[in-house]
Design an enzyme around this catalytic site. Structure first.
Site, PDB file in Angstrom:
ATOM      1  N   ALA A  90       7.321   3.014  -0.788  1.00  0.00           N
ATOM      2  CA  ALA A  90       7.239   2.267  -2.420  1.00  0.00           C
ATOM      3  C   ALA A  90       6.947   3.108  -3.433  1.00  0.00           C
ATOM      4  O   ALA A  90       7.155   4.390  -3.590  1.00  0.00           O
ATOM      5  CB  ALA A  90       5.328   1.543  -2.312  1.00  0.00           C
ATOM      6  N   ASP A  91       7.412   2.587  -4.964  1.00  0.00           N
ATOM      7  CA  ASP A  91       7.721   3.577  -5.462  1.00  0.00           C
ATOM      8  C   ASP A  91       6.286   2.908  -7.440  1.00  0.00           C
ATOM      9  O   ASP A  91       6.451   1.806  -7.929  1.00  0.00           O
ATOM     10  CB  ASP A  91       9.017   4.072  -5.814  1.00  0.00           C
ATOM     11  CG  ASP A  91       9.326   4.538  -7.148  1.00  0.00           C
ATOM     12  OD1 ASP A  91       9.064   6.406  -6.854  1.00  0.00           O
ATOM     13  OD2 ASP A  91       9.290   4.234  -8.157  1.00  0.00           O
ATOM     14  N   THR A  92       6.101   3.621  -8.223  1.00  0.00           N
ATOM     15  CA  THR A  92       5.119   3.468  -9.026  1.00  0.00           C
ATOM     16  C   THR A  92       5.535   3.533 -10.366  1.00  0.00           C
ATOM     17  O   THR A  92       5.590   4.980 -10.431  1.00  0.00           O
ATOM     18  CB  THR A  92       3.624   2.909  -8.874  1.00  0.00           C
ATOM     19  OG1 THR A  92       3.331   2.305  -7.916  1.00  0.00           O
ATOM     20  CG2 THR A  92       3.296   2.386 -10.098  1.00  0.00           C
TER      21      THR A  92
END
Length: 198
Positions: A71-73
């Site tokens: 994931a990347d936020t």
């Protein structure tokens, strides 16, 4: 049940995975380039980066049957990315521009297993109440914002800054659980199944 690998060193993502009942997983932190084409949309940016992380973790794991979760936020205000603050002054600047305004938290999520790879993105709108300079500095001195995109974490003291959230709250913490749950189901992992040994 496949071996599950979380391609992240974020303690919040680890907690969220455990929260939905996935207890048995390895953590693998790949070295993946986080550069991106600035012409991409915010959704495309987070999707591109999390996909790179998943592919790097897959290569590092050396286990084609493993299910990789990456994931990347990122935080965006008026389409501009707010990354992690460089120092306290940078954190103050970020929080000041977020004061009294609505920004967007976007997370890309990639699941891959063997040759199969899927990426989706989630967006949550977060509105801050107007902030006083003294409370911004008080928050910064706590040390909480220095390792967080946008210089805040909604799961900490900055919860007092948030007047409204539209969308997945867990997305703001870095892992949209509703989206992830749907993706896991697509890969044959069923957190609610009594037969699953998660």
């Amino acid at each position: 049940m496949p071996r599950i690998i979380l391609a992240s060193q974020s303690p919040r993502r680890k907690q969220l995975l455990e929260q939905i009942g996935i207890k048995k997983f390895d953590i693998l932190v790949p070295q993946a380039e986080e550069d991106y084409d600035p012409s991409l949309s915010p959704e495309e940016i987070v999707s591109s980066i999390c996909r790179k992380k998943a592919e790097a973790a897959r290569a590092l794991a050396g286990d084609p049957s493993a299910l990789i979760i990456a994931a990347d936020t990122m935080v965006f205000l008026d389409g501009l990315r707010l990354g992690k603050p460089q120092d306290q002054v940078d954190a103050f600047t970020m929080l000041s521009v977020l004061s009294g305004r609505t920004h967007h938290v976007r997370t890309g999520v990639t699941l891959c297993q063997g040759g199969r790879i899927e990426t989706r993105a989630e967006t949550t709108a977060v509105t801050f109440r107007p902030l006083e300079q003294d409370e911004i500095w008080g928050y910064i001195r706590s040390g909480e914002p220095m390792d967080k995109a946008g210089a805040y974490g909604a799961q900490g003291k900055a919860a007092l800054f948030v007047s409204r959230i539209e969308g997945d709250y867990f997305n703001v913490m870095g892992l949209p659980l509703y989206l992830l749950g749907n993706m896991l189901e697509d890969f044959g992992v069923h957190p609610f199944s009594p037969e699953e040994d998660l």
